[in-house]
Design a protein around this motif. Sequence first.
Motif, PDB file in Angstrom:
ATOM      1  N   GLU A 232      38.322  36.779  36.885  1.00  0.00           N
ATOM      2  CA  GLU A 232      39.814  36.902  37.092  1.00  0.00           C
ATOM      3  C   GLU A 232      40.328  38.307  36.519  1.00  0.00           C
ATOM      4  O   GLU A 232      41.253  38.873  37.411  1.00  0.00           O
ATOM      5  CB  GLU A 232      40.465  35.855  36.261  1.00  0.00           C
ATOM      6  CG  GLU A 232      40.683  34.368  36.913  1.00  0.00           C
ATOM      7  CD  GLU A 232      41.671  33.647  36.193  1.00  0.00           C
ATOM      8  OE1 GLU A 232      40.766  32.796  35.321  1.00  0.00           O
ATOM      9  OE2 GLU A 232      42.778  33.368  36.266  1.00  0.00           O
ATOM     10  N   ALA A 235      39.577  40.940  39.252  1.00  0.00           N
ATOM     11  CA  ALA A 235      40.506  40.816  40.528  1.00  0.00           C
ATOM     12  C   ALA A 235      41.996  41.377  39.823  1.00  0.00           C
ATOM     13  O   ALA A 235      42.341  41.933  40.840  1.00  0.00           O
ATOM     14  CB  ALA A 235      40.457  39.192  40.935  1.00  0.00           C
ATOM     15  N   ARG A 236      42.112  40.901  38.837  1.00  0.00           N
ATOM     16  CA  ARG A 236      43.506  41.478  38.196  1.00  0.00           C
ATOM     17  C   ARG A 236      43.477  43.091  38.184  1.00  0.00           C
ATOM     18  O   ARG A 236      44.450  43.631  38.602  1.00  0.00           O
ATOM     19  CB  ARG A 236      43.739  41.198  36.888  1.00  0.00           C
ATOM     20  CG  ARG A 236      44.483  39.864  36.735  1.00  0.00           C
ATOM     21  CD  ARG A 236      45.314  39.233  35.665  1.00  0.00           C
ATOM     22  NE  ARG A 236      45.648  38.027  36.066  1.00  0.00           N
ATOM     23  CZ  ARG A 236      44.875  36.761  35.625  1.00  0.00           C
ATOM     24  NH1 ARG A 236      43.818  37.035  34.664  1.00  0.00           N
ATOM     25  NH2 ARG A 236      44.991  35.695  35.875  1.00  0.00           N
ATOM     26  N   SER A 239      44.393  44.782  41.663  1.00  0.00           N
ATOM     27  CA  SER A 239      45.925  44.910  41.653  1.00  0.00           C
ATOM     28  C   SER A 239      46.595  46.025  40.914  1.00  0.00           C
ATOM     29  O   SER A 239      47.545  46.550  41.313  1.00  0.00           O
ATOM     30  CB  SER A 239      46.852  43.693  42.205  1.00  0.00           C
ATOM     31  OG  SER A 239      46.561  42.817  40.847  1.00  0.00           O
ATOM     32  N   TYR A 253      34.512  45.255  45.669  1.00  0.00           N
ATOM     33  CA  TYR A 253      34.290  43.943  44.799  1.00  0.00           C
ATOM     34  C   TYR A 253      33.073  43.235  45.186  1.00  0.00           C
ATOM     35  O   TYR A 253      32.980  43.059  46.408  1.00  0.00           O
ATOM     36  CB  TYR A 253      35.692  43.257  44.924  1.00  0.00           C
ATOM     37  CG  TYR A 253      35.482  42.017  44.087  1.00  0.00           C
ATOM     38  CD1 TYR A 253      35.830  41.814  42.710  1.00  0.00           C
ATOM     39  CD2 TYR A 253      35.138  40.774  44.951  1.00  0.00           C
ATOM     40  CE1 TYR A 253      35.578  40.404  42.271  1.00  0.00           C
ATOM     41  CE2 TYR A 253      35.111  39.523  44.158  1.00  0.00           C
ATOM     42  CZ  TYR A 253      35.008  39.177  42.632  1.00  0.00           C
ATOM     43  OH  TYR A 253      35.027  38.036  42.413  1.00  0.00           O
ATOM     44  N   ASP A 255      30.920  39.629  43.576  1.00  0.00           N
ATOM     45  CA  ASP A 255      30.945  38.763  42.408  1.00  0.00           C
ATOM     46  C   ASP A 255      29.596  38.698  41.881  1.00  0.00           C
ATOM     47  O   ASP A 255      28.734  39.467  42.058  1.00  0.00           O
ATOM     48  CB  ASP A 255      31.387  37.421  42.841  1.00  0.00           C
ATOM     49  CG  ASP A 255      30.584  36.627  43.639  1.00  0.00           C
ATOM     50  OD1 ASP A 255      29.449  37.191  43.843  1.00  0.00           O
ATOM     51  OD2 ASP A 255      30.907  35.349  44.212  1.00  0.00           O
ATOM     52  N   LEU A 350      44.472  38.222  45.064  1.00  0.00           N
ATOM     53  CA  LEU A 350      43.005  38.263  44.882  1.00  0.00           C
ATOM     54  C   LEU A 350      42.418  37.612  44.179  1.00  0.00           C
ATOM     55  O   LEU A 350      41.272  36.612  44.452  1.00  0.00           O
ATOM     56  CB  LEU A 350      42.496  39.636  44.877  1.00  0.00           C
ATOM     57  CG  LEU A 350      42.341  40.474  45.801  1.00  0.00           C
ATOM     58  CD1 LEU A 350      42.076  41.948  45.711  1.00  0.00           C
ATOM     59  CD2 LEU A 350      41.146  39.939  47.010  1.00  0.00           C
ATOM     60  N   ALA A 351      42.807  37.178  42.968  1.00  0.00           N
ATOM     61  CA  ALA A 351      42.363  36.194  41.927  1.00  0.00           C
ATOM     62  C   ALA A 351      42.305  34.693  42.062  1.00  0.00           C
ATOM     63  O   ALA A 351      41.357  34.184  42.086  1.00  0.00           O
ATOM     64  CB  ALA A 351      43.243  36.548  40.303  1.00  0.00           C
ATOM     65  N   VAL A 354      39.378  34.533  44.644  1.00  0.00           N
ATOM     66  CA  VAL A 354      38.029  34.434  44.183  1.00  0.00           C
ATOM     67  C   VAL A 354      37.678  33.163  43.510  1.00  0.00           C
ATOM     68  O   VAL A 354      36.505  32.618  43.681  1.00  0.00           O
ATOM     69  CB  VAL A 354      37.606  35.636  43.408  1.00  0.00           C
ATOM     70  CG1 VAL A 354      37.603  37.105  44.281  1.00  0.00           C
ATOM     71  CG2 VAL A 354      38.456  35.892  42.171  1.00  0.00           C
ATOM     72  N   ALA A 374      38.095  45.084  48.350  1.00  0.00           N
ATOM     73  CA  ALA A 374      39.093  44.518  47.343  1.00  0.00           C
ATOM     74  C   ALA A 374      40.422  45.124  47.368  1.00  0.00           C
ATOM     75  O   ALA A 374      41.666  44.594  47.256  1.00  0.00           O
ATOM     76  CB  ALA A 374      38.554  44.366  46.081  1.00  0.00           C
ATOM     77  N   MET A 379      38.623  40.369  51.822  1.00  0.00           N
ATOM     78  CA  MET A 379      37.099  39.631  51.342  1.00  0.00           C
ATOM     79  C   MET A 379      36.311  39.368  52.219  1.00  0.00           C
ATOM     80  O   MET A 379      36.673  39.052  53.380  1.00  0.00           O
ATOM     81  CB  MET A 379      37.534  38.421  50.652  1.00  0.00           C
ATOM     82  CG  MET A 379      38.593  38.720  49.464  1.00  0.00           C
ATOM     83  SD  MET A 379      39.597  37.061  49.321  1.00  0.00           S
ATOM     84  CE  MET A 379      40.783  37.279  50.782  1.00  0.00           C
TER      85      MET A 379
END
Lengths: 463, 463
Positions: A232, A235-236, A239, A253, A255, A350-351, A354, A374, A379
């Motif tokens: 998270e 993803a934060r 932005s 991005y 994972d 985005l968060a 994912v 990202a 995505m």
Amino acid sequence: MNKEALVKSLQEIAGKEHVVFAEEDLVCYAFNARSRRMSTPPVAAVSPATAREVSQILALANEHGVPVMVQGRGSCLADNLTIERPGSLLLSMNRFLKLEIDPDTLTAVVGPGVITHDIKKAAERHGLFYPPDPASFTYCTIGGNVATDAGGLQCVKYGTTKQYVAGLEIVLPDGRIIRTGGKCIKDVAGYNLTQLFVGSEGTLGVVTEIILKLIPLPEGKKAMLVLFDNLENAARAISRIMISGVTPSVMEYMDEVIIDAVEDVAHLGFPSHAQAMLLIEVDGALSTLASQVEIVSDVCNRLGAIEIRVANSSKETENVWMARRICMQALTRKAKGRFSGDPAAPIDKLADCVLKVKDLGLKHSIITACYGHAGDGNMHPCFLFNNDAEKERARQASGEFYEFVVSIGGTVSAEHGIGHEKPHYMHLQFGDAQMDIMKGIKRLIDPMGIMNPGCLFDEARHE
Amino acid sequence: MNKEALVKSLQEIAGKEHVVFAEEDLVCYAFNARSRRMSTPPVAAVSPATAREVSQILALANEHGVPVMVQGRGSCLADNLTIERPGSLLLSMNRFLKLEIDPDTLTAVVGPGVITHDIKKAAERHGLFYPPDPASFTYCTIGGNVATDAGGLQCVKYGTTKQYVAGLEIVLPDGRIIRTGGKCIKDVAGYNLTQLFVGSEGTLGVVTEIILKLIPLPEGKKAMLVLFDNLENAARAISRIMISGVTPSVMEYMDEVIIDAVEDVAHLGFPSHAQAMLLIEVDGALSTLASQVEIVSDVCNRLGAIEIRVANSSKETENVWMARRICMQALTRKAKGRFSGDPAAPIDKLADCVLKVKDLGLKHSIITACYGHAGDGNMHPCFLFNNDAEKERARQASGEFYEFVVSIGGTVSAEHGIGHEKPHYMHLQFGDAQMDIMKGIKRLIDPMGIMNPGCLFDEARHE
């Protein structure tokens, strides 16, 4: 029109050596990067060299109702070119190779068959920059980029292909030739037909020449790689960086499933507890690079980044991008197959996206992975499978993810296009009134429906 | 449908207080900035507040064939809103005042009635930037900007309105409501209807909500004023600066007639042998401003600039822009009237264009002047007159200039739009096939032809 008559007419128009009609030869054209095969072979393939030849070919096809598929290098990722109808004609644009840089107007005039990379290189020789860089830019053609409004890594800062298309020469399905736009930076006369044809995926006509806008080449750039132990927060960070005042030229991005797959192959020394990775590039005047890196680093540190690597040599820069380049291939070691795609969401969501991919993996008991561009909310969620039962669950999860993305204001396609792959998702995003207008435009410009039939519109659902 | 029945229906939809139908009250709506009057008064004016109300109004108008003209603040410069048909309904959008900045997605959601300046100010409070700045930005509405794809001084670097429109809510002429695009940075699904509606000048439907993209606010800017004693060298400097690696955020051009008129009014101390003036602004990171000014100065010096003034205080900056702001008014001291316009040419053809304006003045024995947004090739050539004989010659010269501009790859409208002013010039730029598609789209979306009839298409010539 029988095959013999069609071939004879094509030979008269384009010359014998530019018409292929033996079944074994047509195999070379029966390919696209997504499906790796065509469902139905074309009846013939023709490689014209001029708009006039294309005009004669389309007029012929239109008169006889012959479906026409336009091909560049077949690198499309959404089955944008898939022959569904028997008796289809394949039109190869690979002889349209004009490549003229006009530094005085900051434009390039190019044929649709030119490789995107060649345009970039030619522009650079004049200190100019053609930004769009789809992952395939070393082998895809600009014609295909225009047909799909191709994006790429750098569109987070520089936008997609459409922002660089200033004018088009187009052969309409009835053989008439039009020129839209031009070398003017500003032009508001009439409806914007240039942008109607950009992204129309070969369903409205054949582009035979493209005028591209170029911009000054940035003075320098700097790559960095940031690792997080929390999905998270990564993803934060994306932005937050976008609103920090710095717009990175690249922000990718990945994972932890992708990080793990990449580490397995490339041994880049990523910490084992890394849950997410950002690959970031800033560019611009040399005097600004250090402060841009600092601002981005500050945002990442505040969100608990566990490691920030700033590339200070070409070797280190190469390592940053290697991680991105090999990730799709590395992922094939994790599973036999996958459902992927190219949806996008507003960047503040985005968060949520994912986490939703993760949730769907748990719900359907499949492995998932997520990577993508990202910085622009685009995505590539991956729903992996190793057997038929998992495949069915992965398909289900993928469909649910598309529904989710649209429900939060996203789109079903941010860069590959709809093609023959996703027409059944169009109704998720568009209501009947909007579909009516799109289909009306298709009928207006291509009343015989010869251009790339089955692409964009789900005929069973919408016709 | 008679007036009484129409007014009653409108009152039921929008409320009594939002329908104007007395002839004396309608005068307030009978205005646009170009003609300063309407040729035919509307039969009624209605100010709805929601898309639903607009939908009901359009459905009613469509059923009864009532022409509908959509109005913001009437600041259009190409008679984009001119009522030609008796019995027309004027739809004022000035109650659509939503203004929400969403810093997390770098977007704004706005109603069409919001003043452009208010959007800029609201964005700035979040460190964000909405770049389009038509000269009227302190009093024009964003709805009108979208309808005309409005440009402005800064579009040389930042592009016109269309580059910032990410999504639209549109009421179609039959009353159906669609939403195109959204807050996603990238979206390639389906045909680009957003860009079809941007610049369509109220001929396809009514925009009731707009999603705008915002970008980070540049850290600083610097203004400069450059004088030349040679017209051609000034025009050459413009294209040389554009390819110097620096893209100015503003680059305005004025010829000696305008300089003289401005000096008469403002006494800024311009040398009497100045033949051309460039007003230039660079912006970006503070650390880059000095080197940007240096690069621009070098180009100008090499082309023989006679004076370069760099604004080092807010007072000096104000003096630079005063020259631009008052030039239209100052010019009114030179002649009773003028034919002007908003053509553009590729930037390497600017020198040819300014010389052509001069030549046409000599040929037709009239005074000419030329100014404009030179960095993007968009000029405002002025053909002045003081009596009827000169007026006729000025009209002739203006027409010849439009033909010339199109012949060198230019456009008949770079920022004001076609409106009711220039439909007769459309055929200069577009052939029959392209006009057929535009008119086909108009018929497809507005089959009853109720939206802004007479705008864009010359009915006598093209229908």
